[in-house]
Design a protein around this motif. Sequence first.
Motif, PDB file in Angstrom:
ATOM      1  N   GLY A  15       0.820  -1.210   0.000  1.00  0.00           N
ATOM      2  CA  GLY A  15       0.000   0.000   0.000  1.00  0.00           C
ATOM      3  C   GLY A  15       0.853   1.258   0.000  1.00  0.00           C
ATOM      4  N   MET A  16       0.267   2.352   0.445  1.00  0.00           N
ATOM      5  CA  MET A  16       0.941   3.648   0.447  1.00  0.00           C
ATOM      6  C   MET A  16       1.354   4.032   1.864  1.00  0.00           C
ATOM      7  N   ASP A  17       2.490   4.703   1.959  1.00  0.00           N
ATOM      8  CA  ASP A  17       2.877   5.235   3.266  1.00  0.00           C
ATOM      9  C   ASP A  17       2.189   6.586   3.478  1.00  0.00           C
ATOM     10  N   HIS A  18       2.507   7.265   4.572  1.00  0.00           N
ATOM     11  CA  HIS A  18       1.832   8.528   4.882  1.00  0.00           C
ATOM     12  C   HIS A  18       2.233   9.667   3.938  1.00  0.00           C
ATOM     13  N   VAL A  24       6.735  -1.723  -0.807  1.00  0.00           N
ATOM     14  CA  VAL A  24       6.809  -3.158  -1.083  1.00  0.00           C
ATOM     15  C   VAL A  24       7.275  -3.800   0.211  1.00  0.00           C
ATOM     16  N   ARG A  25       6.560  -4.830   0.650  1.00  0.00           N
ATOM     17  CA  ARG A  25       6.835  -5.447   1.951  1.00  0.00           C
ATOM     18  C   ARG A  25       7.015  -6.951   1.850  1.00  0.00           C
ATOM     19  N   GLN A  26       7.673  -7.475   2.819  1.00  0.00           N
ATOM     20  CA  GLN A  26       7.686  -8.888   3.134  1.00  0.00           C
ATOM     21  C   GLN A  26       6.914  -8.949   4.442  1.00  0.00           C
ATOM     22  N   GLU A  27       6.631 -10.103   4.958  1.00  0.00           N
ATOM     23  CA  GLU A  27       5.766 -10.187   6.142  1.00  0.00           C
ATOM     24  C   GLU A  27       6.172  -9.224   7.261  1.00  0.00           C
ATOM     25  N   ALA A  48       3.601   0.752 -10.953  1.00  0.00           N
ATOM     26  CA  ALA A  48       4.080  -0.365 -11.776  1.00  0.00           C
ATOM     27  C   ALA A  48       5.428  -0.871 -11.253  1.00  0.00           C
ATOM     28  N   ASN A  49       6.312   0.043 -10.875  1.00  0.00           N
ATOM     29  CA  ASN A  49       7.600  -0.363 -10.313  1.00  0.00           C
ATOM     30  C   ASN A  49       7.408  -1.164  -9.030  1.00  0.00           C
ATOM     31  N   GLY A  50       6.481  -0.740  -8.208  1.00  0.00           N
ATOM     32  CA  GLY A  50       6.197  -1.471  -6.971  1.00  0.00           C
ATOM     33  C   GLY A  50       5.728  -2.892  -7.242  1.00  0.00           C
TER      34      GLY A  50
END
Length: 83
Positions: A15-18, A24-27, A48-50
């Motif tokens: 998702g988006m940060d503030h 992009v995340r891992q657990e 798209a890059n994300g």
Amino acid sequence: MNEPKWTPGPWFDGGMDHHGQRIVRQEFIEICTCWHHSVGAIEREMNANGRLIAAAPELYLATQAAEERLASIVKAYPDDAWS
């Protein structure tokens, strides 16, 4: 191929940060932040890059599988079969 030296997947769109930047995340870990500068075209590129970065572990595994398959095909046929 060598063993990967990055955070194991799966990675996902976090998702988006503030600041409105794509995460992009891992657990348990933030893998990266894709930045933009509030311009529509750049924002689409950031998203798209994300998605591409999030797919990196799966793309690596697919590349590794393709490399192994090609190596087995090349090994199965003598050199003169390729001319």
